[in-house]
Design an enzyme around this catalytic site. Structure first.
Site, short mmCIF file in Angstrom:
data_model
loop_
_atom_site.label_atom_id
_atom_site.label_comp_id
_atom_site.label_asym_id
_atom_site.label_seq_id
_atom_site.Cartn_x
_atom_site.Cartn_y
_atom_site.Cartn_z
N LEU A 1 -23.05 11.56 -38.49
CA LEU A 1 -24.02 12.50 -37.93
C LEU A 1 -24.57 11.77 -36.71
CD1 LEU A 1 -25.86 13.75 -41.16
CD2 LEU A 1 -23.97 14.83 -39.92
N PRO A 2 -24.05 12.07 -35.53
CA PRO A 2 -24.20 11.20 -34.37
C PRO A 2 -25.59 11.18 -33.73
CG PRO A 2 -23.06 13.20 -33.76
CD PRO A 2 -23.25 13.26 -35.25
N CYS A 3 -26.52 10.56 -34.42
CA CYS A 3 -27.87 10.43 -33.88
C CYS A 3 -27.90 9.49 -32.67
CB CYS A 3 -28.85 9.97 -34.95
SG CYS A 3 -28.41 8.42 -35.74
N HIS A 4 -26.84 8.70 -32.48
CA HIS A 4 -26.78 7.84 -31.30
C HIS A 4 -26.67 8.67 -30.03
CE1 HIS A 4 -22.56 8.43 -32.58
NE2 HIS A 4 -22.27 8.36 -31.27
N ARG A 5 -26.35 9.95 -30.14
CA ARG A 5 -26.23 10.83 -28.98
C ARG A 5 -27.56 11.43 -28.55
NH1 ARG A 5 -20.88 13.61 -31.54
NH2 ARG A 5 -19.56 11.76 -31.36
#
Length: 163
Positions: free
Chosen positions: A123-127
């Site tokens: 779940l790409p929270c780094h984005r």
């Protein structure tokens, strides 16, 4: 009983936790303190390990894995929106709040939900970045966030001089 495994990655050891049918957690934290009461089962995570390996090799832009993050209804709404953030892009906390219909005064709550994401990378929270594009907050550290965004082509690799 939940199960776990650890895998190596270019960004350090990854801890994967699942309930036997879906992944419930992916973290870069040291595994030992987080595995009490869990049973190790490397075979159950073979597909996740394969897909993560492809991602870190630059060969995969999306994951096809069963995920079951555990959180509040609000957190799960934010995490569902994270899942739809395309590879190689970023969004701001404010834009993310708007996408889930949260009022402007809930941006901090959205940020807290992003920070509580139990499935880093998947779940790409780094984005999610600040409104001005600055890299802010990442549970696994800003260097890892920078590395993930560089891998995805959002950031240019940093050139270090040797003086």
């Amino acid at each position: 009983m939940d199960i776990y495994t650890t895998i190596d990655s270019p960004l350090g050891e990854i801890l994967l936790v699942g309930d036997g049918t879906a992944l419930t957690r992916l973290s870069f934290a040291p595994a030992a303190p987080h595995t009490a009461g869990l049973r190790r089962d490397d075979l159950k995570f073979a597909e996740a390990a394969r897909q993560l390996g492809e991602y870190f090799a630059g060969e995969r832009t999306a994951f096809d894995l069963p995920l079951r993050p555990r959180g509040s209804t609000f957190q799960e709404r934010v995490w569902t929106e994270l899942a739809g953030l395309p590879y190689g892009t970023t969004t701001s906390y404010g834009a993310l709040a708007a996408r889930i219909g949260a009022p402007a005064d809930r941006i901090r709550a959205v940020g807290a939900a992003v920070g509580a994401n139990p499935l880093l990378v998947l779940l790409p929270c780094h984005r999610v970045v600040a409104a001005d594009g600055a890299l802010t907050g990442y549970a696994a550290g800003l260097e890892r966030k920078r590395a993930l965004l560089t891998l995805e082509g959002v950031l240019q690799p940093q050139l270090w001089s040797t003086l």
